[in-house]
Scaffold this active site. Structure first.
Site, mmCIF file in Angstrom:
data_model
loop_
_atom_site.group_PDB
_atom_site.id
_atom_site.type_symbol
_atom_site.label_atom_id
_atom_site.label_comp_id
_atom_site.label_asym_id
_atom_site.label_seq_id
_atom_site.Cartn_x
_atom_site.Cartn_y
_atom_site.Cartn_z
ATOM 1 N N ASP A 169 1.258 -1.142 0.049
ATOM 2 C CA ASP A 169 -0.244 0.016 0.168
ATOM 3 C C ASP A 169 0.430 1.148 0.241
ATOM 4 O O ASP A 169 1.902 1.645 0.627
ATOM 5 C CB ASP A 169 -1.258 0.249 1.690
ATOM 6 C CG ASP A 169 -2.196 0.784 1.406
ATOM 7 O OD1 ASP A 169 -3.002 0.051 0.456
ATOM 8 O OD2 ASP A 169 -1.824 2.328 0.691
ATOM 9 N N SER B 265 -6.486 4.626 -1.210
ATOM 10 C CA SER B 265 -6.892 3.161 -0.977
ATOM 11 C C SER B 265 -8.273 2.660 -1.218
ATOM 12 O O SER B 265 -8.224 1.920 -1.621
ATOM 13 C CB SER B 265 -6.677 2.980 0.204
ATOM 14 O OG SER B 265 -5.131 3.302 0.835
ATOM 15 N N ASP C 98 -3.168 15.138 3.237
ATOM 16 C CA ASP C 98 -3.663 14.567 1.783
ATOM 17 C C ASP C 98 -3.488 15.644 1.167
ATOM 18 O O ASP C 98 -3.084 16.196 0.479
ATOM 19 C CB ASP C 98 -5.020 14.249 1.630
ATOM 20 C CG ASP C 98 -5.543 13.168 1.556
ATOM 21 O OD1 ASP C 98 -6.535 13.074 2.542
ATOM 22 O OD2 ASP C 98 -5.370 12.037 2.043
ATOM 23 N N ARG D 242 -15.819 9.820 0.552
ATOM 24 C CA ARG D 242 -15.510 9.042 0.844
ATOM 25 C C ARG D 242 -15.737 8.436 2.325
ATOM 26 O O ARG D 242 -16.054 9.119 3.445
ATOM 27 C CB ARG D 242 -13.777 8.628 1.164
ATOM 28 C CG ARG D 242 -13.261 7.463 1.302
ATOM 29 C CD ARG D 242 -11.862 7.739 1.054
ATOM 30 N NE ARG D 242 -10.980 6.340 2.375
ATOM 31 C CZ ARG D 242 -10.040 6.625 1.610
ATOM 32 N NH1 ARG D 242 -9.464 7.071 0.412
ATOM 33 N NH2 ARG D 242 -9.550 5.935 2.622
ATOM 34 N N LYS E 261 -6.007 -1.299 7.033
ATOM 35 C CA LYS E 261 -5.734 -1.263 5.611
ATOM 36 C C LYS E 261 -6.948 -3.001 5.700
ATOM 37 O O LYS E 261 -7.348 -3.615 4.554
ATOM 38 C CB LYS E 261 -4.282 -1.409 4.860
ATOM 39 C CG LYS E 261 -4.226 -0.656 4.850
ATOM 40 C CD LYS E 261 -4.496 0.848 3.874
ATOM 41 C CE LYS E 261 -3.486 1.615 4.130
ATOM 42 N NZ LYS E 261 -4.226 2.871 3.541
ATOM 43 N N ASP F 156 2.045 3.127 3.163
ATOM 44 C CA ASP F 156 1.184 3.954 3.033
ATOM 45 C C ASP F 156 1.133 5.208 4.351
ATOM 46 O O ASP F 156 1.410 6.250 4.784
ATOM 47 C CB ASP F 156 -0.555 3.654 2.778
ATOM 48 C CG ASP F 156 -0.794 4.937 2.599
ATOM 49 O OD1 ASP F 156 -2.068 4.745 3.339
ATOM 50 O OD2 ASP F 156 -0.699 5.466 2.192
ATOM 51 N N HIS G 134 2.459 8.762 5.878
ATOM 52 C CA HIS G 134 0.922 9.184 6.338
ATOM 53 C C HIS G 134 1.971 10.269 6.918
ATOM 54 O O HIS G 134 1.482 11.508 7.657
ATOM 55 C CB HIS G 134 0.273 9.379 6.334
ATOM 56 C CG HIS G 134 -0.866 9.101 4.962
ATOM 57 N ND1 HIS G 134 -0.611 10.030 4.047
ATOM 58 C CD2 HIS G 134 -1.346 7.798 4.656
ATOM 59 C CE1 HIS G 134 -1.554 9.291 2.963
ATOM 60 N NE2 HIS G 134 -1.753 8.285 3.831
ATOM 61 N N ASP H 94 -1.309 0.196 -4.905
ATOM 62 C CA ASP H 94 -2.484 1.033 -5.170
ATOM 63 C C ASP H 94 -2.739 2.260 -5.611
ATOM 64 O O ASP H 94 -3.772 3.223 -6.211
ATOM 65 C CB ASP H 94 -4.078 0.364 -3.725
ATOM 66 C CG ASP H 94 -3.062 1.119 -2.535
ATOM 67 O OD1 ASP H 94 -4.351 1.445 -2.218
ATOM 68 O OD2 ASP H 94 -2.596 1.694 -2.531
ATOM 69 N N HIS H 95 -2.017 2.783 -4.976
ATOM 70 C CA HIS H 95 -1.092 4.490 -5.044
ATOM 71 C C HIS H 95 0.223 4.474 -4.737
ATOM 72 O O HIS H 95 0.449 4.343 -4.123
ATOM 73 C CB HIS H 95 -2.327 5.410 -4.644
ATOM 74 C CG HIS H 95 -1.972 5.304 -3.226
ATOM 75 N ND1 HIS H 95 -1.533 5.529 -2.205
ATOM 76 C CD2 HIS H 95 -3.559 4.231 -2.605
ATOM 77 C CE1 HIS H 95 -1.918 5.607 -1.278
ATOM 78 N NE2 HIS H 95 -3.163 4.567 -1.654
ATOM 79 N N HIS I 68 -0.462 11.349 -0.655
ATOM 80 C CA HIS I 68 -0.283 10.042 -1.500
ATOM 81 C C HIS I 68 0.874 10.906 -2.660
ATOM 82 O O HIS I 68 0.722 12.205 -2.406
ATOM 83 C CB HIS I 68 -1.644 9.820 -2.328
ATOM 84 C CG HIS I 68 -2.293 9.183 -0.837
ATOM 85 N ND1 HIS I 68 -4.164 8.559 -1.380
ATOM 86 C CD2 HIS I 68 -1.462 8.508 0.246
ATOM 87 C CE1 HIS I 68 -4.010 8.080 -0.369
ATOM 88 N NE2 HIS I 68 -3.076 7.850 0.566
HETATM 89 O O1 LIG Z 1 -7.483 8.152 5.199
HETATM 90 C C1 LIG Z 1 -6.405 8.894 5.067
HETATM 91 O O2 LIG Z 1 -5.447 8.106 5.620
HETATM 92 C C2 LIG Z 1 -5.642 9.311 3.569
HETATM 93 O O3 LIG Z 1 -6.569 10.053 3.645
HETATM 94 C C3 LIG Z 1 -6.145 8.839 2.806
HETATM 95 O O4 LIG Z 1 -4.793 7.343 3.050
HETATM 96 P P1 LIG Z 1 -5.961 6.190 2.070
HETATM 97 O O5 LIG Z 1 -6.438 6.372 0.931
HETATM 98 O O6 LIG Z 1 -4.149 5.058 1.784
HETATM 99 O O7 LIG Z 1 -6.680 5.128 3.613
HETATM 100 MN MN LIG Z 2 -3.581 2.845 -0.224
HETATM 101 MN MN LIG Z 3 -3.203 6.336 2.045
#
Ligand SMILES: O=C(O)[C@H](O)COP(=O)(O)O
Ligand SMILES: [Mn+2]
Ligand SMILES: [Mn+2]
Length: 564
Positions: free
Chosen positions: A34, A87, A177, A292, A368, A436, A440, A477-478, A508
């Site tokens: 991730d 993600s 973000d 989201r 995750k 990931d 962050h 995934d990114h 990201h």
């Molecule tokens: O929600 C988060 O942690 C970030 O804004 C986005 O991270 P994720 O898409 O990897 O969960």
């Molecule tokens: Mn991710």
């Molecule tokens: Mn993330």
């Protein structure tokens, strides 16, 4: 080979055709690293590049079986190619094999057309406009991952135009973000825009707030106390800090030791007499303006459910008109009311596979877990077939992830290897969260460590696949860990703060991601196709379905491999 597949006889619409060359019955591991992008900046600030990753390097060096695909913007259903992947949309795409217009695009369209203000969800909250308050709660950011400021502005302006007389904003600062410190700019902009509303006679104020990772926006029930802090500030008007102005709140709270936008302390805005200006009262309307879902599910439960025990709400407002920007869980129908219909993702790979008798194992740690289950399955909670599926969640640590950058990578690997050895599963999907989640935090050193541990564990996992004569697909995934510093867009050089310190990048990236296939059980003739230069991560699905010995559904994005 998993449970006897002879006992299934899927209807024609669900039947997967056997692959003409690749056999079924070999265990197939899909491992998602991730946030592990392939960035154009290959320097010391790229943790993926700087980390010692002999196993990933070996995959990357085999150009016939490793390529890169896009994981951002329109490749994952987002409005523009300036939008980072994430993600949620990434696992939607990889799980479903198709690109669906996602939350950000759906809300943009509903605002553009005005349909948002004509729908049942808005009609539901509009009932509170006479004599009550409209509360808007969500992420104050233009990061475009959970919410976007322009949409919030159109929402509260539209609500006023449709009769809202008293509006209260409960803002969650980002710094994840978007760059840390940008909260000052966003709060300043919001105050200006609310001032314009007040000039028209609408009583519109910021009422409470806090940092997104400390207040309200928990996910996967990793830490309900985050939601409780939000409930106290937004609903009860209780917080350790009170201010009369939101800009003062964010400015002063950012001065606390180790403070940052992500983890800002909760605050409540009070009037001259020290009374909270915007608690949630009986008969009020509450709208969560994030599109989201993962970080809105828990706070949604606190507002939606009369019976609720995750924490003591102290007071549960009666006759609340509650709605989400989208419905955040299609199976739970949560929330019941929402302003914009979510993407309808159907016929995902998991459903096809269990209907064709394959057995599935999915595993990650808390942070995750929902991605390899809920999002992978098209925003659906639960199993398609609990006889054929096993989902394993390894509880994540609750400390900041840069303090324990291995996170649960080793434990996930142990669970994956045990599942492989059991011989019970045809497809095993595993997500290593740490590139990931540690990315962050903005800590380059910790993220390098996270990537190195992922690589070490990946080596163990793939060695087990080889021992069992299986096949594998390694992807991401990114991007995130691939760039840990804010850069001058022209020169690529790190941007520095007033003290000359490089400014960390916590978000990201727009980087493409690797897709590598292999395994002792993979026919030598399998190679990456060279006729899909613009492929995106939604093509990973057809690829692993081929590795499992089947043709993908005809409307899935094309497979990345050829077997001449
Ligand atoms: O929600 C988060 O942690 C970030 O804004 C986005 O991270 P994720 O898409 O990897 O969960
Ligand atoms: Mn991710
Ligand atoms: Mn993330």
């Amino acid at each position: 080979m998993s449970a006897d597949m002879a006992d299934v006889n899927p209807s024609s619409e669900w039947k997967l055709k056997p692959h003409p060359v690749l056999p079924s019955g070999k265990p197939c591991v899909v491992c998602i690293l991730d946030g592990f992008g392939e960035n154009k900046y290959k320097d010391e600030y790229n943790a993926v590049h700087s980390a010692r990753t002999p196993n990933v390097d070996k995959l990357r060096e085999n150009a016939e079986r490793c390529r890169f695909v896009q994981a951002h913007g329109t490749w994952v259903g987002l409005p523009s190619n300036d939008d980072m992947g994430n993600s949620e949309v990434g696992h939607n795409a990889i799980g479903s094999g198709k690109v669906y217009k996602q939350g950000a695009s759906l809300v943009d369209a509903a605002l553009e057309s005005g349909d948002l203000f004509k729908g049942d969800g808005f009609a539901h909250v509009k009932q509170a406009f006479e004599g009550h308050t409209l509360h808007l709660i969500g992420l104050l950011s233009n990061g475009g991952v959970h919410a976007r400021y322009e949409q919030l502005k159109q929402l509260f302006q539209g609500a006023y135009e449709h009769g809202a007389k008293r509006i209260r904003l409960h803002i969650l600062t980002d710094g994840r973000d978007v760059p840390d410190g940008s909260s000052i700019e966003f709060v300043g902009q919001l105050e200006k825009d609310l001032e314009q509303l007040r000039a028209k006679g609408c009583d519109a104020l910021i009422a409470s707030g806090g940092g997104r990772m400390h207040v309200t926006m928990d996910r996967y029930e990793a830490d309900w106390e985050i939601v409780e802090r939000g409930w106290k500030a937004h609903v009860l008007g209780e917080a350790p800090h009170t201010f009369t102005k939101a800009l003062d709140a964010v400015t002063e709270l950012r001065k606390l030791p180790k403070a940052n936008d992500q983890y800002l302390e909760p605050f409540v805005i009070v009037d001259g007499e020290g009374k909270a200006v915007g608690t949630v009262q009986d008969g009020d309307a509450v709208v969560l303006f994030n599109y989201r879902s993962d970080r809105m599910v828990e706070i949604s439960k606190a507002f939606e459910y009369e019976n609720f025990s995750a924490f003591d709400r102290v007071r549960y407002p009666k006759d609340l008109k509650f709605a989400g920007m989208l419905q955040y869980d299609g199976d739970l129908k949560l929330p019941k009311n929402y302003l914009v219909p979510p993407p309808f993702i159907e016929r995902t790979s998991g459903e096809y596979m269990v209907k064709n008798g394959l057995s599935i194992f999915a595993c990650s740690e808390t942070q995750k877990f929902g991605h390899v289950t809920f999002f992978w399955n098209g925003n659906r909670s639960g199993y398609f077939d609990e006889k054929r599926e096993t989902y394993v969640e390894i509880p994540s640590d609750k400390c900041p992830f840069n303090e324990k950058p291995d996170m649960k990578t080793r434990e996930i690997t142990e669970a994956g290897i045990a599942a492989l050895k059991s011989g019970k599963y045809d497809l095993l999907r595993i997500n290593y969260a740490s590139p990931d989640m540690v990315g962050h935090t903005g800590s380059l050193e910790a993220t390098i460590r996270a990537c190195e541990t992922c690589d070490e564990c990946l080596g163990e996992l793939l060695a087990e696949v080889d021992k069992l004569g299986g096949v594998y697909l390694v992807c991401s995934d990114h991007g995130n860990a691939d760039d840990m510093v804010q850069r001058n867009k022209k020169t690529g050089q790190p941007l520095q703060d007033a003290n000359g310190v490089n400014m960390a990048l916590t978000s990201h990236t727009l980087a493409p991601v690797m897709v590598a296939v292999g395994g002792a059980g993979l026919k030598d003739s399998v190679k990456m196709r060279d006729d899909l230069p613009e492929a995106g991560i939604a093509s990973i699905t057809a690829t692993f379905i081929n590795l499992c010995g089947y043709e993908a559904p005809s409307d899935y994005c094309p497979t990345l491999i050829k077997t001449d």
